[in-house]
Design a protein around this motif. Structure first.
Motif: not given
Ligand code: NAP
Length: 456
Positions: A348-357
């Motif tokens: 989502d806008a570069g934030r990988v789903q399901g893997l914090p950081g």
């Protein structure tokens, strides 16, 4: 002021990959986050990804972003660690453990398959292999392309197909003055290729070339451009597409095709034949490619969503070599979520789903589209997401590159620094200047490392 700055704490970010999207992400981080420390991990000993290994050698201006990347690399908080394969030498988990965040920017370099019979015959290749070969990519340097045939088919009508056609039809002496790999010049010197067929499953209004790349095909010396004028008569849906101002590239392309189709034949000894509305149905031959069966299509569906539908007729073009130039495909990395349908890292806008950081940018984030500059805005979006997320909490201190370098040393990995790359760069430029080229690329990893051994 962010929590990191308030605490005098650095923000350690790993970037995986060193192509345009990776460097634009580093630029954005270092420009906007004074406390950021960026460590870039690259599989090869040399940086710049598709700028070095994808951009055609006769397009030196397109390589100019390396000047920006070089400036980014001079930043005191930037570190390049080359010759490291994430997923083998370092796991995704180890990267995330030792950095506050990681941006996966490793591109989409794998091939796509057509799924037709004959695809595995000798003489059937992907454009990816050919591009890697002429650009001196270590993975492709030993590939063999049989250039003893007069006719070559390229399936797909995008900029990669245009690059492949141009390299096959350009005078070798002009190419020999570029940074093309030496082995490619030697092979192209003996080339018997006279006719290149460039095949689109849809019409001229849907070809994916950008206009500059298409125009250059019309400037190839001693080359006739051939196409059926009847293919340039557009259906109403295609006319609607061209009337949309946002679709100006397609309108310009069709204008060029029409100009070429109506120009008198120039008698060139080579031919570039544009086939429109033809889908590859089968590569023909016993053990090696002898021809390509094409099914004729008509277009169905509304403007901007027109699909190619076979109309029942077909033709065979004889060819001894065929390139599939139908786009690239991303592949997954162990430990990183992957969308096997879209072949991207879900985000989502570069934030990988399901893997914090974990964050992502470039082709592995959005799919293989756009020009080099497209990656800048893409990277800026990812960095903004990352910064917004990390400014919400106080994070434990991370050791960043100090920790991963210790892990790599324990595994006996010979890492390559940016300074090392500059030595390889100098060696390549020196080798090139002795033969009238801007650089002579070293095309194997041992040859690259040998330069470093020599100066150590
Ligand atoms: P592309 O632009 O996506 O073109 C792929 C072509 O393959 C299209 O004509 C597509 O037709 C066709 N195709 C896909 N699947 C097919 C199938 N099953 N059967 C027949 N044809 C099929 O991909 P690309 O040429 O690999 O380029 C990738 C990206 O790199 C693009 O954004 C491109 O602009 C960029 N690039 C830029 C430069 C430059 O700026 N000089 C140079 C090289 C690459 P449909 O439209 O019908 O799907």
């Amino acid at each position: 002021m962010s929590d990191h700055e308030r605490n005098g704490q650095s923000l350690d970010v790993a970037i995986i990959g060193s192509g345009p999207s990776a460097f634009y992400a580093a630029e954005s981080l270092l420009e906007t986050q004074p406390h950021a420390r960026v460590t870039m991990y690259e599989r090869l000993p040399v940086p710049f990804g598709l700028v070095r290994f994808g951009v055609a050698p006769d397009h030196p201006k397109l390589k100019s972003p390396t000047m920006i990347f070089d400036r980014v690399a001079q930043h005191p908080n930037f570190r390049f660690i080359g010759n490291v394969t994430v997923g083998r030498d370092l796991s995704v988990e180890q990267i995330l453990d030792n950095h506050h965040a990681a941006i996966f920017a490793y591109g989409a370099e794998a091939e796509r398959r057509l799924g037709i019979s004959g695809e595995t015959l000798l003489g059937s290749h992907t454009a990816t292999e050919f591009v890697g070969w002429y650009n001196g990519h270590p993975d492709f340097r030993t590939r063999y392309f049989d250039l003893s045939h007069s006719d070559v088919a390229i399936i797909g009508q995008g900029n990669v197909a245009a690059d492949v056609a141009r390299i096959l039809l350009s005078p070798v002496e002009a190419l020999a003055k570029t940074d093309i790999a030496r082995h490619a010049v030697e092979a192209l010197r003996g080339s018997q290729v006279r006719t290149v067929h460039i095949i689109g499953r849809r019409g001229p209004a849907q070809a994916k070339f950008t206009t500059q790349e298409l125009r250059e095909l019309g400037e190839l010396p001693d080359t006739q451009l051939v196409m059926l004028e009847s293919d340039l008569v557009l259906n109403p849906e295609s006319q609607t597409e061209l009337a949309d101002r946002k679709n100006f590239i397609a309108a310009k392309n069709v204008e060029l095709f029409r100009k070429w189709a109506s120009a008198p034949a120039n008698g060139g000894s080579r031919k570039l034949v544009f086939h429109f509305l033809q889908s590859p149905a089968q590569l023909l031959g016993g053990t090696r490619v002898e021809g390509l069966l094409l099914e004729r299509n008509s277009l169905t569906g509304p403007p901007f969503a027109q699909q190619a539908q076979p109309d029942g007729s077909s033709e065979v073009i004889p060819c001894g070599l065929a390139f599939r130039s139908i786009g690239y495909r991303g592949v997954g990395l162990p430990g990183l979520p992957f969308d096997t349908k879209r072949c991207v890292v879900p985000n989502d806008a570069g934030r990988v789903q399901g893997l914090p950081g974990a964050y992502t940018t470039g082709w592995i984030k959005r799919g293989p589209s756009g020009i080099i500059g497209t990656n800048r805005a893409c990277a800026v979006e990812t960095v903004a997401t990352l910064v917004a997320d990390l400014s919400l909490e106080i994070h434990p201190v991370k050791d960043g590159a100090a920790a991963t370098m210790a892990l790599l040393a324990a595994r006996g990995v010979r890492t390559v620094s940016y300074l090392d790359w500059k030595r390889i760069d100098e060696a390549e430029i020196r080798l090139g200047s002795s033969v009238g080229k801007p650089r002579e690329k070293l095309t194997s990893i041992p040859a690259m490392l040998e330069v470093l051994r020599a100066v150590a």
